[in-house]
Design a protein around this motif. Structure first.
Motif, PDB file in Angstrom:
ATOM      1  N   ARG A  54       0.911  -1.228   0.023  1.00  0.00           N
ATOM      2  CA  ARG A  54      -0.013   0.094  -0.142  1.00  0.00           C
ATOM      3  C   ARG A  54       0.853   1.415  -0.013  1.00  0.00           C
ATOM      4  N   VAL A  55       2.097   1.178   0.889  1.00  0.00           N
ATOM      5  CA  VAL A  55       2.810   2.626   0.893  1.00  0.00           C
ATOM      6  C   VAL A  55       4.390   1.967   0.521  1.00  0.00           C
ATOM      7  N   PRO A  56       4.845   1.947  -0.537  1.00  0.00           N
ATOM      8  CA  PRO A  56       6.225   1.390  -1.159  1.00  0.00           C
ATOM      9  C   PRO A  56       7.014   2.108  -0.657  1.00  0.00           C
ATOM     10  N   PHE A  57       7.695   2.057   0.573  1.00  0.00           N
ATOM     11  CA  PHE A  57       8.804   2.406   1.244  1.00  0.00           C
ATOM     12  C   PHE A  57       9.967   2.083   0.352  1.00  0.00           C
ATOM     13  N   THR A  58      11.113   2.781   0.554  1.00  0.00           N
ATOM     14  CA  THR A  58      12.272   2.234  -0.041  1.00  0.00           C
ATOM     15  C   THR A  58      13.572   2.774   0.708  1.00  0.00           C
ATOM     16  N   GLY A  59      14.529   2.199   0.796  1.00  0.00           N
ATOM     17  CA  GLY A  59      15.698   2.679   1.318  1.00  0.00           C
ATOM     18  C   GLY A  59      15.644   2.844   2.680  1.00  0.00           C
ATOM     19  N   GLU A  60      15.997   3.986   3.224  1.00  0.00           N
ATOM     20  CA  GLU A  60      15.953   4.333   4.791  1.00  0.00           C
ATOM     21  C   GLU A  60      14.697   4.367   5.411  1.00  0.00           C
ATOM     22  N   ALA A  61      13.740   4.602   4.483  1.00  0.00           N
ATOM     23  CA  ALA A  61      12.253   4.499   5.057  1.00  0.00           C
ATOM     24  C   ALA A  61      11.715   3.243   5.338  1.00  0.00           C
ATOM     25  N   ARG A  62      12.309   2.430   4.381  1.00  0.00           N
ATOM     26  CA  ARG A  62      11.808   1.059   4.493  1.00  0.00           C
ATOM     27  C   ARG A  62      12.337   0.291   5.711  1.00  0.00           C
ATOM     28  N   ALA A  63      13.562   0.732   6.046  1.00  0.00           N
ATOM     29  CA  ALA A  63      14.231   0.079   7.398  1.00  0.00           C
ATOM     30  C   ALA A  63      13.608   0.833   8.485  1.00  0.00           C
ATOM     31  N   ALA A  64      13.276   2.090   8.517  1.00  0.00           N
ATOM     32  CA  ALA A  64      12.696   2.920   9.573  1.00  0.00           C
ATOM     33  C   ALA A  64      11.293   2.653  10.048  1.00  0.00           C
ATOM     34  N   VAL A  65      10.526   2.367   8.997  1.00  0.00           N
ATOM     35  CA  VAL A  65       9.117   1.957   9.576  1.00  0.00           C
ATOM     36  C   VAL A  65       8.797   0.761   9.414  1.00  0.00           C
ATOM     37  N   ALA A  66       9.345   0.141  10.929  1.00  0.00           N
ATOM     38  CA  ALA A  66       9.296  -1.331  11.421  1.00  0.00           C
ATOM     39  C   ALA A  66       8.633  -1.340  12.815  1.00  0.00           C
ATOM     40  N   VAL A  67       7.982  -2.110  13.077  1.00  0.00           N
ATOM     41  CA  VAL A  67       7.410  -2.421  14.432  1.00  0.00           C
ATOM     42  C   VAL A  67       7.058  -3.796  14.840  1.00  0.00           C
ATOM     43  N   ASP A  68       7.040  -4.147  16.069  1.00  0.00           N
ATOM     44  CA  ASP A  68       6.876  -5.643  16.406  1.00  0.00           C
ATOM     45  C   ASP A  68       5.420  -6.073  16.641  1.00  0.00           C
ATOM     46  N   ASP A  87       4.121   5.652  -4.930  1.00  0.00           N
ATOM     47  CA  ASP A  87       5.701   6.183  -4.585  1.00  0.00           C
ATOM     48  C   ASP A  87       5.996   7.302  -4.141  1.00  0.00           C
ATOM     49  N   THR A  88       5.437   8.391  -4.597  1.00  0.00           N
ATOM     50  CA  THR A  88       5.450   9.840  -4.200  1.00  0.00           C
ATOM     51  C   THR A  88       5.025   9.992  -2.882  1.00  0.00           C
ATOM     52  N   MET A  89       3.714   9.392  -2.437  1.00  0.00           N
ATOM     53  CA  MET A  89       3.224   9.386  -1.199  1.00  0.00           C
ATOM     54  C   MET A  89       4.028   8.743  -0.197  1.00  0.00           C
ATOM     55  N   ALA A  90       4.722   7.606  -0.504  1.00  0.00           N
ATOM     56  CA  ALA A  90       5.514   6.752   0.570  1.00  0.00           C
ATOM     57  C   ALA A  90       6.872   7.875   0.809  1.00  0.00           C
ATOM     58  N   ALA A  91       7.537   8.394  -0.271  1.00  0.00           N
ATOM     59  CA  ALA A  91       8.752   9.352   0.155  1.00  0.00           C
ATOM     60  C   ALA A  91       8.209  10.542   0.754  1.00  0.00           C
ATOM     61  N   ARG A  92       7.078  11.173   0.380  1.00  0.00           N
ATOM     62  CA  ARG A  92       6.938  12.583   0.884  1.00  0.00           C
ATOM     63  C   ARG A  92       6.404  12.308   2.439  1.00  0.00           C
ATOM     64  N   TRP A  93       5.646  11.383   2.648  1.00  0.00           N
ATOM     65  CA  TRP A  93       5.043  11.187   4.273  1.00  0.00           C
ATOM     66  C   TRP A  93       6.338  10.906   5.061  1.00  0.00           C
ATOM     67  N   TYR A  94       7.014  10.145   4.704  1.00  0.00           N
ATOM     68  CA  TYR A  94       8.350   9.692   5.558  1.00  0.00           C
ATOM     69  C   TYR A  94       9.117  10.949   5.674  1.00  0.00           C
ATOM     70  N   ALA A  95       9.203  11.652   4.641  1.00  0.00           N
ATOM     71  CA  ALA A  95      10.081  12.980   4.954  1.00  0.00           C
ATOM     72  C   ALA A  95       9.464  14.076   5.592  1.00  0.00           C
ATOM     73  N   GLU A  96       8.301  14.470   5.152  1.00  0.00           N
ATOM     74  CA  GLU A  96       7.430  15.270   5.714  1.00  0.00           C
ATOM     75  C   GLU A  96       6.722  15.253   7.030  1.00  0.00           C
ATOM     76  N   GLU A  97       6.193  13.948   7.108  1.00  0.00           N
ATOM     77  CA  GLU A  97       5.312  13.522   8.321  1.00  0.00           C
ATOM     78  C   GLU A  97       6.056  12.720   9.492  1.00  0.00           C
ATOM     79  N   PHE A  98       6.605  11.734   8.917  1.00  0.00           N
ATOM     80  CA  PHE A  98       7.237  10.506   9.872  1.00  0.00           C
ATOM     81  C   PHE A  98       8.420  11.174  10.526  1.00  0.00           C
TER      82      PHE A  98
END
Length: 284
Positions: A174-188, A218-229
């Motif tokens: 649904r939210v195709p994170f890549t790179g740093e964002a993909r690693a950071a958005v992790a939960v248990d 793709d844009t949503m994932a990148a911008r949400w991580y940079a501008e919100e998360f």
């Protein structure tokens, strides 16, 4: 090889009884020690593929593979445990016939397996694997078909891990994170992945409405991580409202939910975090 009495028939019977005894004892030990049967129960190929997501497959060919890397089955999960010891005496005659053939040096045809990362799952040849392990063989010839998966096939030994992988895969689709964002958005906690996906999609909807422009996933994932998360996680750290053992993404979900519960709005500022702090103190 294990010891021999000189009679292949007698030895095959002993081999089967020994394998069954070890399977029963391993299962009993798992229960008595308060553990789960994940340590002894065979892994399901379908469950693993469902969790990781299937992208494709290709035939590798016939090669020699380590028996220790064979951890599961396509359709006989209940018939053999993780070490391919039989879980019942239903197929005892077939098992012992193969054991006799192995002990007398008959040619045993290759098994058929699916490969997912470093793991192998038996399509055909369960009894051959079981007998080989009982005779302490370390390698076996196999026709291998490799499966490509959406998520990396690591850390999937337990069913709880598969559930977490399943929900993470759904989030990343649904939210195709890549790179740093993909690693950071992790939960248990598996359910949190759904909350993160909803948060990102809701943020993108509000942003598109405000900007009057379409945003692809793709844009949503990148911008949400940079501008919100990322900015919000930094605010949480500075405000001291992140738990000691809490992952950044877990802190984001918890605080974001608490913020909306208390204030019913989506803005982030010092007043919001102060309200979250006060609300937390009231509940404790």
């Amino acid at each position: 090889m294990v010891s021999s009495s000189g009679s292949p028939r007698v030895d095959a019977e002993s081999d089967f009884m020994r394998a069954r005894r070890h399977q029963v004892l391993s299962s009993l030990a798992a229960r008595l020690t308060g553990g789960t049967e994940d340590v002894v129960q065979s892994m399901s190929f379908d469950e693993v593929v469902d969790a990781l997501g299937r992208r494709g497959e290709h035939y590798v060919g016939t090669k020699v593979i380590p028996l220790d890397a064979i951890v599961g089955s396509v359709d006989k999960v209940r018939d053999f445990d993780r070490r391919f010891r039989p879980t019942s005496a239903v197929s005892r005659q077939r098992w012992e016939r193969l054991a006799r053939a192995s002990r007398t040096g008959e040619v045993i045809p290759p098994i058929d397996v699916y490969q997912i990362g470093d793991y192998y799952f038996v399509r055909d040849g369960h009894h051959r694997v079981s007998v080989a392990r009982s005779l302490r063989v370390t390698l076996i010839e196999a026709r291998v078909t490799a499966i490509e998966t959406f998520l990396a096939p690591v850390g999937i030994e337990a069913r709880a891990a598969l559930e977490l992988k399943f929900w993470r895969r759904l989030m990343l689709q649904r939210v195709p994170f890549t790179g740093e964002a993909r690693a950071a958005v992790a939960v248990d906690e598996p359910s949190m992945y759904g909350e993160i996906a909803e948060a990102a999609e809701a943020w993108a909807t509000r942003t598109m409405h405000a900007e009057g422009a379409y945003m692809d996933r793709d844009t949503m994932a990148a911008r949400w991580y940079a501008e919100e998360f990322r900015p919000v996680v930094d605010m949480i750290e500075e405000a001291g409202v992140r738990g000691d053992d809490e992952r950044p993404a877990e802190a984001y979900v918890r605080v974001a939910c608490e913020r909306y519960r208390l204030i019913r709005e989506h803005e982030w500022n010092a007043e919001v975090l102060e309200a979250v702090k006060k609300g937390k103190k009231k509940r404790t």
